[in-house]
Scaffold this active site. Structure first.
Site, PDB file in Angstrom:
ATOM      1  N   SER A 235       0.824  -1.207   0.000  1.00 42.25           N
ATOM      2  CA  SER A 235       0.000   0.000   0.000  1.00 42.25           C
ATOM      3  C   SER A 235       0.864   1.265   0.000  1.00 42.25           C
ATOM      4  CB  SER A 235      -0.886  -0.016   1.248  1.00 42.25           C
ATOM      5  OG  SER A 235      -0.051  -0.107   2.396  1.00 42.25           O
ATOM      6  N   GLY A 239       4.558   2.233   1.774  1.00 44.15           N
ATOM      7  CA  GLY A 239       5.647   2.928   1.070  1.00 44.15           C
ATOM      8  C   GLY A 239       6.080   4.182   1.809  1.00 44.15           C
ATOM      9  N   GLU A 256       6.595  -0.438  -5.362  1.00 45.92           N
ATOM     10  CA  GLU A 256       5.442  -0.836  -6.198  1.00 45.92           C
ATOM     11  C   GLU A 256       4.214  -0.708  -5.312  1.00 45.92           C
ATOM     12  OE1 GLU A 256       5.591  -1.578  -9.344  1.00 45.92           O
ATOM     13  OE2 GLU A 256       7.702  -2.047  -9.701  1.00 45.92           O
TER      14      GLU A 256
HETATM   15  P1  NAD Z   1       0.306  -3.806   2.808  1.00 42.98           P
HETATM   16  O1  NAD Z   1       0.921  -2.480   2.575  1.00 42.98           O
HETATM   17  O2  NAD Z   1      -0.614  -3.959   3.946  1.00 42.98           O
HETATM   18  O3  NAD Z   1       1.471  -4.907   3.045  1.00 42.98           O
HETATM   19  C1  NAD Z   1       2.413  -5.196   2.035  1.00 42.98           C
HETATM   20  C2  NAD Z   1       3.672  -5.744   2.666  1.00 42.98           C
HETATM   21  O4  NAD Z   1       4.346  -4.682   3.362  1.00 42.98           O
HETATM   22  C3  NAD Z   1       3.440  -6.838   3.713  1.00 42.98           C
HETATM   23  O5  NAD Z   1       4.469  -7.788   3.600  1.00 42.98           O
HETATM   24  C4  NAD Z   1       3.532  -6.085   5.032  1.00 42.98           C
HETATM   25  O6  NAD Z   1       3.899  -6.890   6.118  1.00 42.98           O
HETATM   26  C5  NAD Z   1       4.615  -5.075   4.710  1.00 42.98           C
HETATM   27  N1  NAD Z   1       4.606  -3.850   5.503  1.00 42.98           N
HETATM   28  C6  NAD Z   1       3.536  -3.082   5.817  1.00 42.98           C
HETATM   29  N2  NAD Z   1       3.943  -1.994   6.504  1.00 42.98           N
HETATM   30  C7  NAD Z   1       5.293  -2.093   6.619  1.00 42.98           C
HETATM   31  C8  NAD Z   1       6.292  -1.283   7.242  1.00 42.98           C
HETATM   32  N3  NAD Z   1       5.963  -0.158   7.896  1.00 42.98           N
HETATM   33  N4  NAD Z   1       7.581  -1.679   7.168  1.00 42.98           N
HETATM   34  C9  NAD Z   1       7.910  -2.810   6.493  1.00 42.98           C
HETATM   35  N5  NAD Z   1       7.013  -3.618   5.907  1.00 42.98           N
HETATM   36  C10 NAD Z   1       5.715  -3.259   5.967  1.00 42.98           C
HETATM   37  O7  NAD Z   1      -0.411  -4.253   1.444  1.00 42.98           O
HETATM   38  P2  NAD Z   1      -1.325  -5.518   1.165  1.00 42.98           P
HETATM   39  O8  NAD Z   1      -2.651  -5.316   1.782  1.00 42.98           O
HETATM   40  O9  NAD Z   1      -0.589  -6.777   1.443  1.00 42.98           O
HETATM   41  O10 NAD Z   1      -1.463  -5.419  -0.443  1.00 42.98           O
HETATM   42  C11 NAD Z   1      -2.360  -4.571  -1.083  1.00 42.98           C
HETATM   43  C12 NAD Z   1      -1.684  -3.295  -1.522  1.00 42.98           C
HETATM   44  O11 NAD Z   1      -0.523  -3.590  -2.308  1.00 42.98           O
HETATM   45  C13 NAD Z   1      -2.570  -2.460  -2.417  1.00 42.98           C
HETATM   46  O12 NAD Z   1      -2.397  -1.110  -2.092  1.00 42.98           O
HETATM   47  C14 NAD Z   1      -2.040  -2.764  -3.810  1.00 42.98           C
HETATM   48  O13 NAD Z   1      -2.317  -1.774  -4.766  1.00 42.98           O
HETATM   49  C15 NAD Z   1      -0.578  -2.889  -3.544  1.00 42.98           C
HETATM   50  N6  NAD Z   1       0.105  -3.660  -4.573  1.00 42.98           N
HETATM   51  C16 NAD Z   1       0.901  -2.993  -5.452  1.00 42.98           C
HETATM   52  C17 NAD Z   1       1.517  -3.683  -6.484  1.00 42.98           C
HETATM   53  C18 NAD Z   1       2.357  -2.970  -7.516  1.00 42.98           C
HETATM   54  O14 NAD Z   1       3.082  -3.642  -8.223  1.00 42.98           O
HETATM   55  N7  NAD Z   1       2.281  -1.657  -7.628  1.00 42.98           N
HETATM   56  C19 NAD Z   1       1.360  -5.072  -6.591  1.00 42.98           C
HETATM   57  C20 NAD Z   1       0.573  -5.727  -5.644  1.00 42.98           C
HETATM   58  C21 NAD Z   1      -0.055  -5.004  -4.633  1.00 42.98           C
END
Ligand code: NAD
Length: 500
Positions: A235, A239, A256
């Site tokens: 998300s 990022g 990403e």
């Molecule tokens: P999320 O952000 O909740 O988690 C993604 C990953 O990041 C997980 O492994 C999580 O443990 C980790 N994470 C979260 N906060 C963190 C932090 N502060 N420090 C380090 N790691 C952290 O996302 P999600 O719910 O798993 O996936 C959905 C999101 O991902 C949507 O926003 C979607 O658009 C995005 N996404 C983007 C792409 C792309 O290529 N642009 C591809 C797939 C998913």
């Protein structure tokens, strides 16, 4: 069907040897029934630091292995994935709730990136440039960067890691993979297959070290200088937390992040094509792709026809258990995803929007969250429409001039994927031009989702600017050295500088 049993069978086919669970664990779950499966080992920050130690040791050897030999490992890995395609698709289906065809498609994407990386292993080319000095040669060399920290999202639990890892491995890097805590089983299976390929090829151990844990556990990946590249998928919120920390130590980032992808439907559009493209992009994977279509910007002259055709299709989409043949829309990942969808629909209505189709919970399993994709007409591109809700909601906006359509299209923070449905070549070219779509992916007459691995994948603005997968994305995983070689007995200085 006993999904816990099916998951255990797939894991054993992939020869996953789960360490005992006396330490920390994470509970594997399935959104298909909403039930818990079984606990698997998880990792804390200390384990992540140990993983970086191991991957860094492996890097010191792996970087000196010739790239085509590194490619041979990725080739074998691709073969093992092909052999275990059904097993991996089972795990993706169980943990994410993807329908069979999409789960198999995700695994096929892994095979495709391996094929791409194998070819790449003989093409990590640098340029030779003419030197301005006599008796000199100027060239560039690409070297392995170091340990790559891969942080992956739940919705592509296998493909995102393999995009990164297949490239990183042929580039001479090693990987520490912080998989999503929502999809541990898939990550254990993928890692076991890679470890098996490495063993068979005589490659060093720990080329890929898996860690399963939450955001806190991931911290060493952000802060450790030995992690040369952090490739983080998730998300925009993630990022925003990750980027400043990695930047503070001048680490390299491939981000990403979320998308808010739209299609423009123009007066000349082939609506048969548009309806099919829009429905797949908006409802496929239950709207849980980063490239899912969230907005349609349709010319006012075609709006009524498009909306009524979309509504008719949304109403008859088969929402249900993804393991049942014929299902097109599986579950949302969690109760909170369903709550976010409901909240967004309430806000849309409060903002003057009209729910045209879908949005309701579909009763499939009592503890699971299935929803019929929602189609909502909006009077304007409100704050709600400008953010990503990770659920199947498609907002419809109208436009009168092409300039207005492009302006609306670009007036959101995210910049991942975009498309235009038109049979007017001028409109198509204007959308592709410098003052057209501002996204990293710009399509004509297909939807926003379903990219091929041959192109670079990623987006602009709050999507993060990273590129993965095909084209020259490999450069993000290597460091470039510029070399000047003097083979003369003189020492002329560049720019004609005279120094004594
Ligand atoms: P999320 O952000 O909740 O988690 C993604 C990953 O990041 C997980 O492994 C999580 O443990 C980790 N994470 C979260 N906060 C963190 C932090 N502060 N420090 C380090 N790691 C952290 O996302 P999600 O719910 O798993 O996936 C959905 C999101 O991902 C949507 O926003 C979607 O658009 C995005 N996404 C983007 C792409 C792309 O290529 N642009 C591809 C797939 C998913």
């Amino acid at each position: 069907m006993d999904l816990a049993h099916r998951a255990r069978v797939a894991l054993s086919h992939c020869r996953v040897d789960l360490p005992d669970t006396t330490g920390p664990t994470v509970m594997a779950r399935t959104p298909v029934t909403g039930r818990e499966l079984f606990p698997v080992p998880a990792h804390d920050a200390a384990a992540v630091t140990a993983a970086i130690d191991a991957a860094h040791d492996a890097f010191l050897t792996w970087r000196t292995v010739p790239a085509p030999v590194r490619g041979a490992l990725v080739k074998r890995f691709g073969e093992l994935i092909t052999e275990h395609k059904e097993d991996l698709a089972d795990l993706v289906g169980i943990e994410v709730g993807k329908i069979r065809s999409e789960a198999l498609g995700e695994v096929q994407e892994m095979v495709d990136i391996c094929d791409f990386a194998v070819g790449l292993s003989r093409q990590l080319q640098g340029r030779t440039m003419p030197s301005e000095r006599p008796g000199h040669r100027l060239m560039e060399t690409w070297h392995p960067a170091g340990v790559v920290g891969v942080i992956s999202a739940f919705n592509f639990p296998a493909a995102v890691w393999s995009w990164n890892t297949a490239l990183a491995l042929v580039c001479g890097d090693t990987v520490v993979w912080k998989a999503s805590e929502l999809t541990p089983l898939t990550s254990y299976a993928c890692s076991a297959l890679l470890a098996r390929a490495a063993g068979e090829c005589g490659a060093p151990p720990n080329l890929n070290v898996l860690v399963v844990g939450d955001a806190e556990a991931a911290a060493p990946l952000l802060d450790d200088r030995r992690v040369a590249v952090v490739s983080a998928t998730g998300s925009e919120r993630m990022g925003a937390a990750v980027a400043p920390r990695v930047a503070a130590r001048f680490g390299r980032l491939i981000l990403e992040l979320g998308g808010n992808n739209a299609a423009i439907v123009t007066p000349s559009a082939d609506l048969d094509l548009a309806v099919r493209g829009i429905v797949f992009a908006a409802a496929g994977t239950a709207g849980q792709r980063c490239t899912s279509m969230r907005r349609v910007i349709v010319h006012e002259s075609r709006a009524e026809e498009l909306v009524s055709r979309l509504a008719a299709v949304f109403d008859r989409l088969t929402v249900g258990d993804p393991f049942v043949e014929g299902t097109l829309v599986g579950p949302l990942i969690s109760a909170s995803a369903f709550t976010s969808m409901g909240d967004a629909l309430s806000t849309a209505t409060a903002d003057g929007g009209a729910l045209v189709a879908g949005g309701e919970r579909v009763d499939v399993h009592p503890d699971a969250y299935y929803a019929r994709p929602a189609l909502v007409r909006m009077p304007a591109q409100t704050a709600l429409v400008q953010r990503e809700t990770f659920a199947p909601i498609l907002y419809v906006l109208t436009y009168s001039t092409f300039e207005e359509a492009v302006a609306l299209h670009n007036a959101v923070p995210q910049g991942l994927s975009s498309s235009i449905f038109t049979t007017d070549q001028r409109e198509a070219e204007r959308f592709l031009a410098a003052d057209g779509s501002d996204c990293g992916i710009v399509n004509v007459n297909i939807g926003t989702s379903g990219a091929e691995i041959g192109g670079a994948f990623g987006g602009e603005k709050t999507t993060g600017g990273g590129r993965e997968s095909g084209s020259d994305a490999w450069r993000g995983y290597m460091r470039r050295a510029t070399n000047t070689i003097n083979y003369s007995s003189e020492l002329p200085l560049a720019q004609g500088v005279n120094f004594g």
